[in-house]
Design an enzyme around this catalytic site. Structure first.
Site, PDB file in Angstrom:
ATOM      1  N   HIS A  62      -5.163  -0.828 -45.871  1.00 49.27           N
ATOM      2  CA  HIS A  62      -5.429  -2.197 -46.317  1.00 49.27           C
ATOM      3  C   HIS A  62      -4.678  -3.231 -45.484  1.00 49.27           C
ATOM      4  CE1 HIS A  62      -5.843  -0.072 -50.451  1.00 49.27           C
ATOM      5  NE2 HIS A  62      -6.990  -0.048 -49.807  1.00 49.27           N
ATOM      6  N   LYS A  71       5.402  -5.994 -45.508  1.00 50.11           N
ATOM      7  CA  LYS A  71       5.740  -5.164 -46.655  1.00 50.11           C
ATOM      8  C   LYS A  71       6.997  -4.349 -46.380  1.00 50.11           C
ATOM      9  CE  LYS A  71       0.888  -4.650 -47.983  1.00 50.11           C
ATOM     10  NZ  LYS A  71      -0.229  -3.719 -48.140  1.00 50.11           N
ATOM     11  N   TYR A 131       7.049  -1.890 -53.446  1.00 50.47           N
ATOM     12  CA  TYR A 131       7.164  -2.635 -52.201  1.00 50.47           C
ATOM     13  C   TYR A 131       7.180  -4.128 -52.452  1.00 50.47           C
ATOM     14  CZ  TYR A 131       1.975  -2.440 -52.426  1.00 50.47           C
ATOM     15  OH  TYR A 131       0.659  -2.499 -52.808  1.00 50.47           O
ATOM     16  N   ASP A 170     -11.821   2.205 -51.135  1.00 49.94           N
ATOM     17  CA  ASP A 170     -11.360   2.916 -49.945  1.00 49.94           C
ATOM     18  C   ASP A 170     -12.438   3.822 -49.358  1.00 49.94           C
ATOM     19  OD1 ASP A 170      -8.975   1.583 -50.157  1.00 49.94           O
ATOM     20  OD2 ASP A 170      -7.903   3.237 -51.093  1.00 49.94           O
TER      21      ASP A 170
END
Length: 182
Positions: A62, A71, A131, A170
């Site tokens: 992504h 991130k 995260y 996905d």
């Protein structure tokens, strides 16, 4: 904190200093000043995410075109194989990927700056992944690369040619050749 460079410029492994004894352990999981010193520039985190996944789940790859997200990733229970793909056209490592096992046991963290796709494959049942993000989630600009795109050729640690568990989003990931890039 020990900072380790990877094969992708700007993607860093961060190893905290862990203090352990018979009672357990302690470590500083985030210190803004030390983090900015490690990456070499100022940044601000605006969102924290936490996911729990079954063994065999693959999430990604992504990225967001608007409000791209840097991130800072770590696992607090279980283990994942975490992957970053360089999508910056001007980068000498454009289309290259880097992967690493992040686990509750090794306590390693991975910094992936803006301009990269991100995904992970869950290695242990009930894995919890947390995260920090530098931009807010922006669903309208989210893109998904196909996890097994032959042009990227990520070496996911799948056992005996097993198929990962994928979300509908996905499964519909795009090939790199058909994707909007940085």
């Amino acid at each position: 904190m020990n900072v380790i460079e990877t094969t992708l410029p700007d993607v860093l492994i961060l190893e905290p200093k862990v203090f352990s004894d018979e009672r357990g352990f302690f470590f500083e999981s985030f210190n803004h000043k030390k983090f900015e010193d490690a990456i070499g520039y100022k940044t601000e985190f605006v969102q924290d995410n936490h996911s729990k996944s079954a063994k065999g789940v693959l999430r990604g790859l992504h990225y967001q075109m608007e409000n791209p997200q840097g991130k800072l990733l770590r696992v607090i229970k279980g283990a994942v194989y975490d992957v970053a793909v360089d999508l910056r056209r001007a980068s000498p490592t454009f289309k290259h990927w880097f992967g690493i096992e992040l686990s509750a046991d090794n306590k390693k963290q991975l910094w992936i700056p803006e301009g990269f796709a991100h995904g992970f494959y869950v290695l242990e049942e009930g894995t919890e992944f947390v995260y920090k993000c530098t931009s807010y989630y922006h669903p309208a600009s989210e893109k998904t690369l196909l996890w097994n795109d032959p042009e990227i050729n990520v070496a996911w640690p799948l056992h005996d040619m097993e198929q990962p568990i994928l979300s509908a989003k996905d499964m519909k990931g795009q090939l790199l050749a058909n994707s909007e890039l940085f």
